[in-house]
Design a protein around this motif. Structure first.
Motif, mmCIF file in Angstrom:
data_model
loop_
_atom_site.group_PDB
_atom_site.id
_atom_site.type_symbol
_atom_site.label_atom_id
_atom_site.label_comp_id
_atom_site.label_asym_id
_atom_site.label_seq_id
_atom_site.Cartn_x
_atom_site.Cartn_y
_atom_site.Cartn_z
ATOM 1 N N GLU A 78 62.552 31.761 46.481
ATOM 2 C CA GLU A 78 62.277 31.199 47.885
ATOM 3 C C GLU A 78 63.678 30.898 48.560
ATOM 4 N N ALA A 79 64.882 30.541 47.758
ATOM 5 C CA ALA A 79 65.969 30.227 48.672
ATOM 6 C C ALA A 79 66.669 31.608 48.927
ATOM 7 N N LEU A 80 66.599 32.573 47.891
ATOM 8 C CA LEU A 80 67.452 33.800 48.258
ATOM 9 C C LEU A 80 66.638 34.663 49.375
ATOM 10 N N VAL A 81 65.239 34.686 49.329
ATOM 11 C CA VAL A 81 64.430 35.279 50.430
ATOM 12 C C VAL A 81 64.944 34.590 51.704
ATOM 13 N N SER A 82 65.033 33.394 51.767
ATOM 14 C CA SER A 82 65.205 32.755 53.173
ATOM 15 C C SER A 82 66.812 33.075 53.628
ATOM 16 N N TYR A 83 67.549 33.090 52.512
ATOM 17 C CA TYR A 83 69.102 33.435 52.710
ATOM 18 C C TYR A 83 69.093 34.480 53.405
ATOM 19 N N LEU A 84 68.737 35.453 52.482
ATOM 20 C CA LEU A 84 69.008 37.038 52.790
ATOM 21 C C LEU A 84 68.155 37.531 54.141
ATOM 22 N N ASP A 85 66.935 36.915 54.330
ATOM 23 C CA ASP A 85 66.193 36.934 55.729
ATOM 24 C C ASP A 85 67.490 36.401 56.961
ATOM 25 N N ARG A 86 67.985 35.345 56.659
ATOM 26 C CA ARG A 86 68.647 34.625 57.747
ATOM 27 C C ARG A 86 70.016 35.519 58.008
ATOM 28 N N GLU A 87 70.724 35.827 56.970
ATOM 29 C CA GLU A 87 71.985 36.492 56.969
ATOM 30 C C GLU A 87 71.859 37.825 57.487
ATOM 31 N N ASN A 88 70.785 38.612 57.143
ATOM 32 C CA ASN A 88 70.491 39.879 57.554
ATOM 33 C C ASN A 88 70.076 39.867 59.291
ATOM 34 N N ARG A 89 69.509 38.891 59.525
ATOM 35 C CA ARG A 89 69.417 38.829 61.202
ATOM 36 C C ARG A 89 70.670 38.811 61.760
ATOM 37 N N LEU A 90 71.572 37.781 61.146
ATOM 38 C CA LEU A 90 72.666 37.515 61.685
ATOM 39 C C LEU A 90 73.726 38.673 61.642
ATOM 40 N N THR A 91 73.750 39.241 60.262
ATOM 41 C CA THR A 91 75.000 40.256 60.160
ATOM 42 C C THR A 91 74.555 41.678 60.195
#
Length: 132
Positions: A78-91
């Motif tokens: 859950e934490a990784l999916v959320s983090y990866l989704d957020r970071e991918n949208r930013l970067t």
């Protein structure tokens, strides 16, 4: 610009003899195609791929970890999916983002003195994930 001019000429002179495939991020590809007035018209097929979702990046991260003989603990999902989704949208890091996250986690795992192959949540540097 000289290389682009050479490419355009070769594409015209040998159009039935070879294929040119370009790949890159949208903004940079637009700049490239605009760099020469004859370039864009020589590419009849432009395929745009969507960015990966957080879940897809998580699956890529798991695959990368497996390839290096590590396992990502299920409790990280859950934490990784959320983090990866957020970071991918930013970067817009896509697959590279997943690889970097796993490689950093492997380094942290080695410094915590564990000799198993398990990557746990504490091994991942997930900025902003404390609230997840």
């Amino acid at each position: 610009l000289e290389a682009i001019d050479t490419l355009v000429k070769a594409m015209e002179d040998h159009r039935d003899e070879f294929v040119v495939v370009l790949a890159g991020y949208r903004k940079e590809m637009e700049q490239f195609l605009e760099s020469n007035s004859g370039l864009r018209s020589r590419f009849s097929n432009i395929i745009e791929f969507k960015d990966y979702t957080g879940e897809e990046l998580y699956q890529i991260a798991c695959s990368i970890a497996r390839g290096k003989e590590y396992v990502i603990e299920e409790g990280c999902r859950e934490a990784l999916v959320s983090y990866l989704d957020r970071e991918n949208r930013l970067t817009g890091g896509n697959g590279r983002l997943a690889r970097n996250v796993v490689e950093k986690a492997m380094i942290h795992q080695s410094t915590r003195g564990s000799d198993d192959d398990l990557l746990i949540l504490e091994d991942f540097e997930l900025e902003g994930s404390e609230n997840i």
